[in-house]
Design a protein around this motif. Structure first.
Motif, mmCIF file in Angstrom:
data_model
loop_
_atom_site.group_PDB
_atom_site.id
_atom_site.type_symbol
_atom_site.label_atom_id
_atom_site.label_comp_id
_atom_site.label_asym_id
_atom_site.label_seq_id
_atom_site.Cartn_x
_atom_site.Cartn_y
_atom_site.Cartn_z
ATOM 1 N N LEU A 1 80.097 120.370 -9.339
ATOM 2 C CA LEU A 1 79.046 121.379 -9.240
ATOM 3 C C LEU A 1 79.445 122.734 -9.798
ATOM 4 C CD1 LEU A 1 76.259 122.274 -8.398
ATOM 5 C CD2 LEU A 1 77.123 122.659 -6.079
ATOM 6 N N HIS A 2 80.548 123.306 -9.312
ATOM 7 C CA HIS A 2 80.897 124.667 -9.728
ATOM 8 C C HIS A 2 81.215 124.740 -11.213
ATOM 9 C CE1 HIS A 2 80.603 126.134 -5.706
ATOM 10 N NE2 HIS A 2 81.562 125.347 -5.258
ATOM 11 N N ARG B 1 78.708 129.987 -0.980
ATOM 12 C CA ARG B 1 78.906 129.317 -2.260
ATOM 13 C C ARG B 1 79.814 128.097 -2.124
ATOM 14 N NH1 ARG B 1 78.472 132.571 -6.886
ATOM 15 N NH2 ARG B 1 79.215 130.743 -8.022
ATOM 16 N N ALA B 2 80.805 128.210 -1.254
ATOM 17 C CA ALA B 2 81.770 127.121 -1.098
ATOM 18 C C ALA B 2 81.296 126.056 -0.121
ATOM 19 C CB ALA B 2 83.111 127.684 -0.627
ATOM 20 N N GLY B 3 80.264 126.366 0.643
ATOM 21 C CA GLY B 3 79.761 125.403 1.610
ATOM 22 C C GLY B 3 80.645 125.248 2.828
ATOM 23 N N VAL B 4 81.334 126.324 3.207
ATOM 24 C CA VAL B 4 82.184 126.299 4.391
ATOM 25 C C VAL B 4 81.803 127.476 5.278
ATOM 26 C CG1 VAL B 4 84.092 125.196 3.163
ATOM 27 C CG2 VAL B 4 83.999 127.693 3.296
ATOM 28 N N THR B 5 82.414 127.556 6.443
ATOM 29 C CA THR B 5 82.149 128.670 7.342
ATOM 30 C C THR B 5 83.124 129.812 7.074
ATOM 31 O OG1 THR B 5 83.657 127.873 9.057
ATOM 32 C CG2 THR B 5 81.394 127.045 9.110
ATOM 33 N N SER C 1 81.361 110.564 -5.917
ATOM 34 C CA SER C 1 80.569 110.550 -4.699
ATOM 35 C C SER C 1 79.450 111.564 -4.841
ATOM 36 C CB SER C 1 81.439 110.894 -3.480
ATOM 37 O OG SER C 1 82.011 112.180 -3.626
ATOM 38 N N ALA C 2 78.316 111.270 -4.247
ATOM 39 C CA ALA C 2 77.161 112.159 -4.344
ATOM 40 C C ALA C 2 76.661 112.473 -2.951
ATOM 41 C CB ALA C 2 76.066 111.509 -5.183
ATOM 42 N N GLU C 3 76.233 113.709 -2.772
ATOM 43 C CA GLU C 3 75.702 114.150 -1.496
ATOM 44 C C GLU C 3 74.239 114.525 -1.674
ATOM 45 O OE1 GLU C 3 78.077 117.435 -0.300
ATOM 46 O OE2 GLU C 3 79.897 116.232 -0.003
ATOM 47 N N GLU C 4 73.387 114.076 -0.764
ATOM 48 C CA GLU C 4 71.976 114.430 -0.807
ATOM 49 C C GLU C 4 71.830 115.903 -0.439
ATOM 50 O OE1 GLU C 4 68.562 112.873 1.880
ATOM 51 O OE2 GLU C 4 68.806 111.410 0.248
ATOM 52 N N THR C 5 71.215 116.663 -1.334
ATOM 53 C CA THR C 5 71.161 118.117 -1.185
ATOM 54 C C THR C 5 69.767 118.635 -1.498
ATOM 55 O OG1 THR C 5 73.471 118.248 -1.922
ATOM 56 C CG2 THR C 5 72.209 120.292 -1.907
ATOM 57 N N LEU C 6 69.255 119.492 -0.620
ATOM 58 C CA LEU C 6 67.978 120.139 -0.884
ATOM 59 C C LEU C 6 68.156 121.197 -1.975
ATOM 60 C CD1 LEU C 6 66.738 120.683 2.783
ATOM 61 C CD2 LEU C 6 65.894 118.990 1.145
ATOM 62 N N ARG C 7 67.078 121.503 -2.683
ATOM 63 C CA ARG C 7 67.170 122.467 -3.776
ATOM 64 C C ARG C 7 67.666 123.821 -3.284
ATOM 65 N NH1 ARG C 7 63.912 122.395 -9.016
ATOM 66 N NH2 ARG C 7 64.703 124.223 -10.120
ATOM 67 N N LEU D 1 71.304 123.561 -2.899
ATOM 68 C CA LEU D 1 71.914 123.490 -4.217
ATOM 69 C C LEU D 1 72.031 124.872 -4.839
ATOM 70 C CD1 LEU D 1 72.880 121.908 -6.725
ATOM 71 C CD2 LEU D 1 70.462 121.644 -7.361
ATOM 72 N N GLU D 2 70.979 125.661 -4.748
ATOM 73 C CA GLU D 2 71.004 127.000 -5.336
ATOM 74 C C GLU D 2 71.954 127.912 -4.571
ATOM 75 O OE1 GLU D 2 66.927 128.225 -5.522
ATOM 76 O OE2 GLU D 2 66.612 127.207 -7.451
ATOM 77 N N ARG D 3 72.067 127.713 -3.255
ATOM 78 C CA ARG D 3 73.004 128.516 -2.481
ATOM 79 C C ARG D 3 74.447 128.209 -2.898
ATOM 80 N NH1 ARG D 3 70.809 127.751 1.993
ATOM 81 N NH2 ARG D 3 72.041 126.030 2.816
ATOM 82 N N ARG D 4 74.746 126.919 -3.108
ATOM 83 C CA ARG D 4 76.083 126.545 -3.558
ATOM 84 C C ARG D 4 76.341 127.009 -4.990
ATOM 85 N NH1 ARG D 4 78.862 122.355 -0.930
ATOM 86 N NH2 ARG D 4 80.533 122.918 -2.388
ATOM 87 N N ALA D 5 75.278 127.005 -5.800
ATOM 88 C CA ALA D 5 75.423 127.434 -7.192
ATOM 89 C C ALA D 5 75.526 128.949 -7.311
ATOM 90 C CB ALA D 5 74.234 126.940 -8.013
#
Length: 245
Positions: A150-151, A19-23, A103-109, A112-116
């Motif tokens: 986003l969050h 969700r956070a986009g980190v390891t 700033s905007a990051e190009e993100t696949l759907r 996006l759903e994984r981060r959401a």
């Protein structure tokens, strides 16, 4: 402390990392530095994380985006109340983000759903777009996503208030935080930065000024959040008092 029932917002360390986009390794590192509170122990002593952890990671991400060192981020987080809520952390991030260009990051759907943390309908995407969280591209499965929003935007998807109200609220916050940032930047430039330049500073003075800049921004953001919370509380008390009259 143990928790007998798993709550809907509880996340395992792997889910939190996604969700956070980190390891997971990054999460462990943050925990070792005290930047992330320990999880609640659930069934089978599995560590469970909640919305506060996710919101704190979002704030750390924004502070890093602004170029703050890990030590500066640690000092910033130490100023926060130990029982701070996910909503208050989201407010901190929104105010911090107001200091830098969007700033905007190009993100696949799928990303996006994984981060959401949830599947997103086309209606959800439309609402996130209207809130300024993302923009569609000419490729249906690719979006330009503002990670600073986003969050918070995902949390607002389920808020039972009209989208127009959400948008009006966002515009008010942006308008006034930008005005405050402009006035503070003007004050700093005229009363601190220009005198510093006029004094023809040496290497030691330059290093001191850089250190001062690193310290001052977290303090100002904290002051903005505190002032807003107090002002909002006063407005609510005044409104309640007027309703009784």
């Amino acid at each position: 402390m143990t928790q007998s029932l798993i709550q809907p917002d509880d996340l395992t360390v792997d889910e939190l990392a996604a969700r956070a986009g980190v390891t997971v390794r990054t999460l462990r590192f943050y925990s070792s530095k005290g930047l992330l509170p320990p999880p609640v122990l659930g069934p089978r002593r599995v560590g469970l994380y909640g919305p506060e952890h996710l919101a704190r990671l979002s704030l750390i991400e924004e502070l890093q985006h602004q170029g703050l060192t890990l030590a500066a981020i640690e000092r910033y987080l130490l100023q926060l109340p130990p029982d701070i809520t996910a909503e208050d952390l989201a407010m901190h991030r929104a105010l911090v983000a107001a200091w830098v260009p969007d700033s905007a990051e190009e993100t696949l759907r799928a990303q996006l759903e994984r981060r959401a943390g949830r599947a997103l309908t086309d209606h959800d995407v439309d609402r996130l777009s209207a809130m300024g969280v993302l923009d569609r591209t000419d490729r249906p499965e690719v979006f330009l996503v503002n990670p600073a929003m986003l969050h918070l935007g995902v949390r607002l998807l389920d808020v039972p208030i009209p989208l127009e109200t959400v948008l009006a609220t966002r515009e008010i916050v942006l308008k006034h935080t930008r005005a405050v940032a402009h006035e503070l930047q003007k004050l700093f430039r005229e009363q601190v930065w220009q005198p510093y330049l006029d004094a023809d500073p040496g290497p030691e003075e330059t290093a001191r000024m850089r250190s001062l800049t690193e310290y001052i921004q977290p303090v100002l953001v904290q002051a903005l959040v505190t002032a807003f919370q107090r002002s909002l509380a006063e407005e609510l008390r005044a409104s309640a008092s007027s309703a009784k009259d």
